[in-house]
Design an enzyme around this catalytic site. Structure first.
Site, PDB file in Angstrom:
ATOM      1  N   TYR A  68      24.931  -7.844 -10.645  1.00 43.00           N
ATOM      2  CA  TYR A  68      23.703  -8.451 -10.095  1.00 43.00           C
ATOM      3  C   TYR A  68      24.007  -9.760  -9.363  1.00 43.00           C
ATOM      4  O   TYR A  68      23.344 -10.080  -8.374  1.00 43.00           O
ATOM      5  CB  TYR A  68      22.635  -8.634 -11.180  1.00 43.00           C
ATOM      6  CG  TYR A  68      21.936  -7.323 -11.475  1.00 43.00           C
ATOM      7  CD1 TYR A  68      20.935  -6.839 -10.639  1.00 43.00           C
ATOM      8  CD2 TYR A  68      22.307  -6.540 -12.558  1.00 43.00           C
ATOM      9  CE1 TYR A  68      20.319  -5.617 -10.881  1.00 43.00           C
ATOM     10  CE2 TYR A  68      21.696  -5.317 -12.816  1.00 43.00           C
ATOM     11  CZ  TYR A  68      20.700  -4.859 -11.964  1.00 43.00           C
ATOM     12  OH  TYR A  68      20.101  -3.642 -12.197  1.00 43.00           O
ATOM     13  N   ARG A  71      25.114  -8.731  -5.995  1.00 38.09           N
ATOM     14  CA  ARG A  71      23.958  -8.292  -5.204  1.00 38.09           C
ATOM     15  C   ARG A  71      23.111  -9.492  -4.769  1.00 38.09           C
ATOM     16  O   ARG A  71      22.612  -9.538  -3.653  1.00 38.09           O
ATOM     17  CB  ARG A  71      23.078  -7.321  -6.012  1.00 38.09           C
ATOM     18  CG  ARG A  71      23.715  -5.975  -6.225  1.00 38.09           C
ATOM     19  CD  ARG A  71      22.670  -4.918  -6.515  1.00 38.09           C
ATOM     20  NE  ARG A  71      21.971  -4.520  -5.294  1.00 38.09           N
ATOM     21  CZ  ARG A  71      20.773  -3.944  -5.269  1.00 38.09           C
ATOM     22  NH1 ARG A  71      20.123  -3.726  -6.384  1.00 38.09           N
ATOM     23  NH2 ARG A  71      20.224  -3.597  -4.140  1.00 38.09           N
ATOM     24  N   ASN A 103      11.316  -3.419  -3.539  1.00 39.66           N
ATOM     25  CA  ASN A 103      12.588  -4.118  -3.331  1.00 39.66           C
ATOM     26  C   ASN A 103      12.638  -5.426  -4.115  1.00 39.66           C
ATOM     27  O   ASN A 103      11.641  -6.128  -4.248  1.00 39.66           O
ATOM     28  CB  ASN A 103      12.796  -4.393  -1.842  1.00 39.66           C
ATOM     29  CG  ASN A 103      12.875  -3.101  -1.054  1.00 39.66           C
ATOM     30  OD1 ASN A 103      13.036  -2.033  -1.638  1.00 39.66           O
ATOM     31  ND2 ASN A 103      12.749  -3.190   0.259  1.00 39.66           N
ATOM     32  N   HIS A 120       9.071  -4.048  -8.660  1.00 39.47           N
ATOM     33  CA  HIS A 120      10.269  -3.921  -9.494  1.00 39.47           C
ATOM     34  C   HIS A 120      10.954  -5.264  -9.741  1.00 39.47           C
ATOM     35  O   HIS A 120      12.140  -5.306 -10.069  1.00 39.47           O
ATOM     36  CB  HIS A 120      11.240  -2.908  -8.872  1.00 39.47           C
ATOM     37  CG  HIS A 120      10.701  -1.502  -8.932  1.00 39.47           C
ATOM     38  ND1 HIS A 120      11.192  -0.472  -8.170  1.00 39.47           N
ATOM     39  CD2 HIS A 120       9.699  -0.969  -9.673  1.00 39.47           C
ATOM     40  CE1 HIS A 120      10.496   0.644  -8.434  1.00 39.47           C
ATOM     41  NE2 HIS A 120       9.591   0.364  -9.332  1.00 39.47           N
ATOM     42  N   CYS A 128      15.155 -14.498 -20.380  1.00 37.71           N
ATOM     43  CA  CYS A 128      15.933 -14.126 -21.556  1.00 37.71           C
ATOM     44  C   CYS A 128      15.590 -12.696 -21.962  1.00 37.71           C
ATOM     45  O   CYS A 128      14.415 -12.328 -22.025  1.00 37.71           O
ATOM     46  CB  CYS A 128      15.626 -15.100 -22.689  1.00 37.71           C
ATOM     47  SG  CYS A 128      16.345 -14.543 -24.244  1.00 37.71           S
ATOM     48  N   CYS A 150      20.585 -17.788 -23.517  1.00 42.28           N
ATOM     49  CA  CYS A 150      19.266 -18.436 -23.518  1.00 42.28           C
ATOM     50  C   CYS A 150      19.321 -19.707 -24.360  1.00 42.28           C
ATOM     51  O   CYS A 150      19.719 -19.650 -25.535  1.00 42.28           O
ATOM     52  CB  CYS A 150      18.226 -17.471 -24.067  1.00 42.28           C
ATOM     53  SG  CYS A 150      16.608 -18.223 -24.323  1.00 42.28           S
ATOM     54  N   CYS A 153      16.849 -19.120 -27.613  1.00 38.32           N
ATOM     55  CA  CYS A 153      17.071 -18.195 -28.738  1.00 38.32           C
ATOM     56  C   CYS A 153      18.501 -17.647 -28.813  1.00 38.32           C
ATOM     57  O   CYS A 153      18.836 -16.939 -29.749  1.00 38.32           O
ATOM     58  CB  CYS A 153      16.067 -17.035 -28.670  1.00 38.32           C
ATOM     59  SG  CYS A 153      16.485 -15.823 -27.405  1.00 38.32           S
ATOM     60  N   GLY A 190      10.296   3.547   4.309  1.00 38.54           N
ATOM     61  CA  GLY A 190      11.624   3.533   3.709  1.00 38.54           C
ATOM     62  C   GLY A 190      11.692   3.739   2.218  1.00 38.54           C
ATOM     63  O   GLY A 190      12.447   3.050   1.534  1.00 38.54           O
ATOM     64  N   SER A 192      11.935   6.911  -0.931  1.00 36.26           N
ATOM     65  CA  SER A 192      11.975   8.317  -1.315  1.00 36.26           C
ATOM     66  C   SER A 192      10.807   8.627  -2.243  1.00 36.26           C
ATOM     67  O   SER A 192      10.515   9.787  -2.501  1.00 36.26           O
ATOM     68  CB  SER A 192      13.307   8.645  -2.000  1.00 36.26           C
ATOM     69  OG  SER A 192      13.476   7.811  -3.131  1.00 36.26           O
TER      70      SER A 192
HETATM   71  P1  OAD Z   1      15.785   5.248  -2.076  1.00 35.62           P
HETATM   72  O1  OAD Z   1      17.224   4.961  -1.871  1.00 35.62           O
HETATM   73  O2  OAD Z   1      15.410   6.234  -3.109  1.00 35.62           O
HETATM   74  O3  OAD Z   1      15.139   5.726  -0.705  1.00 35.62           O
HETATM   75  C1  OAD Z   1      15.388   5.014   0.489  1.00 35.62           C
HETATM   76  C2  OAD Z   1      14.622   5.682   1.604  1.00 35.62           C
HETATM   77  O4  OAD Z   1      14.797   4.898   2.778  1.00 35.62           O
HETATM   78  C3  OAD Z   1      15.084   7.103   1.955  1.00 35.62           C
HETATM   79  O5  OAD Z   1      13.949   7.939   2.029  1.00 35.62           O
HETATM   80  C4  OAD Z   1      15.760   6.946   3.319  1.00 35.62           C
HETATM   81  O6  OAD Z   1      15.603   8.095   4.145  1.00 35.62           O
HETATM   82  C5  OAD Z   1      14.989   5.769   3.880  1.00 35.62           C
HETATM   83  N1  OAD Z   1      15.704   4.990   4.906  1.00 35.62           N
HETATM   84  C6  OAD Z   1      17.037   4.841   5.099  1.00 35.62           C
HETATM   85  N2  OAD Z   1      17.275   4.021   6.138  1.00 35.62           N
HETATM   86  C7  OAD Z   1      16.061   3.642   6.620  1.00 35.62           C
HETATM   87  C8  OAD Z   1      15.628   2.796   7.680  1.00 35.62           C
HETATM   88  N3  OAD Z   1      16.503   2.159   8.471  1.00 35.62           N
HETATM   89  N4  OAD Z   1      14.296   2.640   7.893  1.00 35.62           N
HETATM   90  C9  OAD Z   1      13.392   3.278   7.097  1.00 35.62           C
HETATM   91  N5  OAD Z   1      13.742   4.081   6.082  1.00 35.62           N
HETATM   92  C10 OAD Z   1      15.053   4.263   5.842  1.00 35.62           C
HETATM   93  O7  OAD Z   1      15.070   3.827  -2.332  1.00 35.62           O
HETATM   94  P2  OAD Z   1      13.643   3.552  -2.966  1.00 35.62           P
HETATM   95  O8  OAD Z   1      12.674   4.608  -2.611  1.00 35.62           O
HETATM   96  O9  OAD Z   1      13.295   2.154  -2.643  1.00 35.62           O
HETATM   97  O10 OAD Z   1      14.199   1.042  -8.765  1.00 35.62           O
HETATM   98  O11 OAD Z   1      13.967   3.644  -4.507  1.00 35.62           O
HETATM   99  C11 OAD Z   1      12.951   3.396  -5.436  1.00 35.62           C
HETATM  100  C12 OAD Z   1      13.521   2.736  -6.654  1.00 35.62           C
HETATM  101  O12 OAD Z   1      14.638   3.487  -7.142  1.00 35.62           O
HETATM  102  C13 OAD Z   1      14.110   1.371  -6.419  1.00 35.62           C
HETATM  103  O13 OAD Z   1      13.142   0.327  -6.390  1.00 35.62           O
HETATM  104  C14 OAD Z   1      15.023   1.215  -7.592  1.00 35.62           C
HETATM  105  C15 OAD Z   1      15.682   2.575  -7.589  1.00 35.62           C
HETATM  106  O14 OAD Z   1      16.171   3.011  -8.802  1.00 35.62           O
HETATM  107  C16 OAD Z   1      14.548   0.194  -9.718  1.00 35.62           C
HETATM  108  O15 OAD Z   1      15.582  -0.437  -9.668  1.00 35.62           O
HETATM  109  C17 OAD Z   1      13.574   0.147 -10.847  1.00 35.62           C
END
Ligand code: OAD
Length: 249
Positions: A68, A71, A103, A120, A128, A150, A153, A190, A192
């Site tokens: 992290y 990142r 995001n 998220h 903590c 922490c 605690c 953007g 899934s």
């Molecule tokens: P994903 O990686 O599941 O999906 C990313 C989407 O972005 C896909 O549908 C791609 O086709 C699309 N994509 C790629 N490039 C793009 C661009 N330039 N413009 C627009 N779209 C584009 O990511 P999320 O849907 O955000 O959760 O994933 C959901 C959650 O799954 C995240 O918040 C995270 C992960 O596990 C947690 O960490 C709780």
């Protein structure tokens, strides 16, 4: 595509309340990896059970912390792209705009969108893992092999991001669900949309009669069900959409 952009622009011009729901794809052009894209997606290279769960953190807190911190550094040096900027501009022209993102970066805010509902959590906040007290990151924590402890605690400190099996930040989900039920237009960018409860937003908006616009280079179940599917990258399609709105105002 031009006709679809015009249609989407006309729909947005007539809207009173727009909900924008974004995922990792909106930040892809800023150099931040998505999760599920083949080869480049984080979850094709790293194990979510190790990096995004209580079990994984308990098993290897140092590894999780270092991941992290890396990142965080990458997200801090990333810059908002034209897609983030176009969404901020959209917020200036529609009467009410709610921006809900999955995001953990702050690129929407840095592009000028306010407020942003972080479903998220945020990688720039820490708390903590035991008592939930908030923690301010110190410079030395960034390069540490283990998470900070922490001061209240003695449990490990962790980033304030939602891991699998955890509740979303209090109040945020209610606000997002309310916006999905009230909006006239939902713009999905953007994602899934496979991680719940965030992925309920398109269903709720659809059921409430909103027009759904999806922006994504790859078709998926959201684009299949959308009223308007704008196939392409956010950084390309969204500026065209906003330009089409302004031109015809
Ligand atoms: P994903 O990686 O599941 O999906 C990313 C989407 O972005 C896909 O549908 C791609 O086709 C699309 N994509 C790629 N490039 C793009 C661009 N330039 N413009 C627009 N779209 C584009 O990511 P999320 O849907 O955000 O959760 O994933 C959901 C959650 O799954 C995240 O918040 C995270 C992960 O596990 C947690 O960490 C709780």
């Amino acid at each position: 595509m031009d006709t679809l952009i015009e249609k989407a622009a006309a729909t947005l011009r007539a809207a009173q309340h727009v909900l924008v729901f974004t995922g990792a794809g909106v930040s892809a052009e800023s150099g931040i990896s998505t999760f599920r894209d083949a080869q480049t997606g984080l979850w094709s290279r790293f194990d979510p059970a190790t990096l995004a769960s209580q079990k994984g953190f308990a098993r290897n807190p140092g590894f999780v912390w270092q991941w992290y911190m890396e990142r965080l550094g990458a997200m801090e040096s990333a810059l908002p792209n034209d897609g983030h900027r176009a969404l901020a501009a959209l917020g200036e022209v529609v009467p009410t705009l709610t921006l809900a993102t999955q995001n953990i970066d702050n690129l929407h805010e840095r592009a000028g969108s306010h407020p942003v509902l972080h479903m998220h959590g945020s990688i720039a906040r820490f708390h903590c893992n035991g008592c939930a007290g908030s923690y301010t990151l110190r410079a030395e924590d960034r390069l540490a092999q283990m998470p900070p402890v922490c001061p209240l605690c003695g449990d490990w400190v962790r980033p304030s991001v939602v891991w699998f099996g955890e509740m979303l930040p209090e109040g945020v989900l209610d606000e997002c669900f309310a916006a999905a039920r009230q909006c006239d237009v939902l713009v999905v960018v953007g994602t899934s949309a496979v991680v719940y409860p965030a992925a309920f937003l398109p269903d709720l908006a659809h059921a409430a009669g909103a027009t759904v616009i999806d922006v994504n280079p790859e078709p998926n179940h959201i684009s299949d069900a959308a009223h308007i599917y704008l196939q392409g990258a956010g950084g390309v399609v969204l500026p065209r959409l906003v330009a089409a709105m302004e031109l015809s105002v």
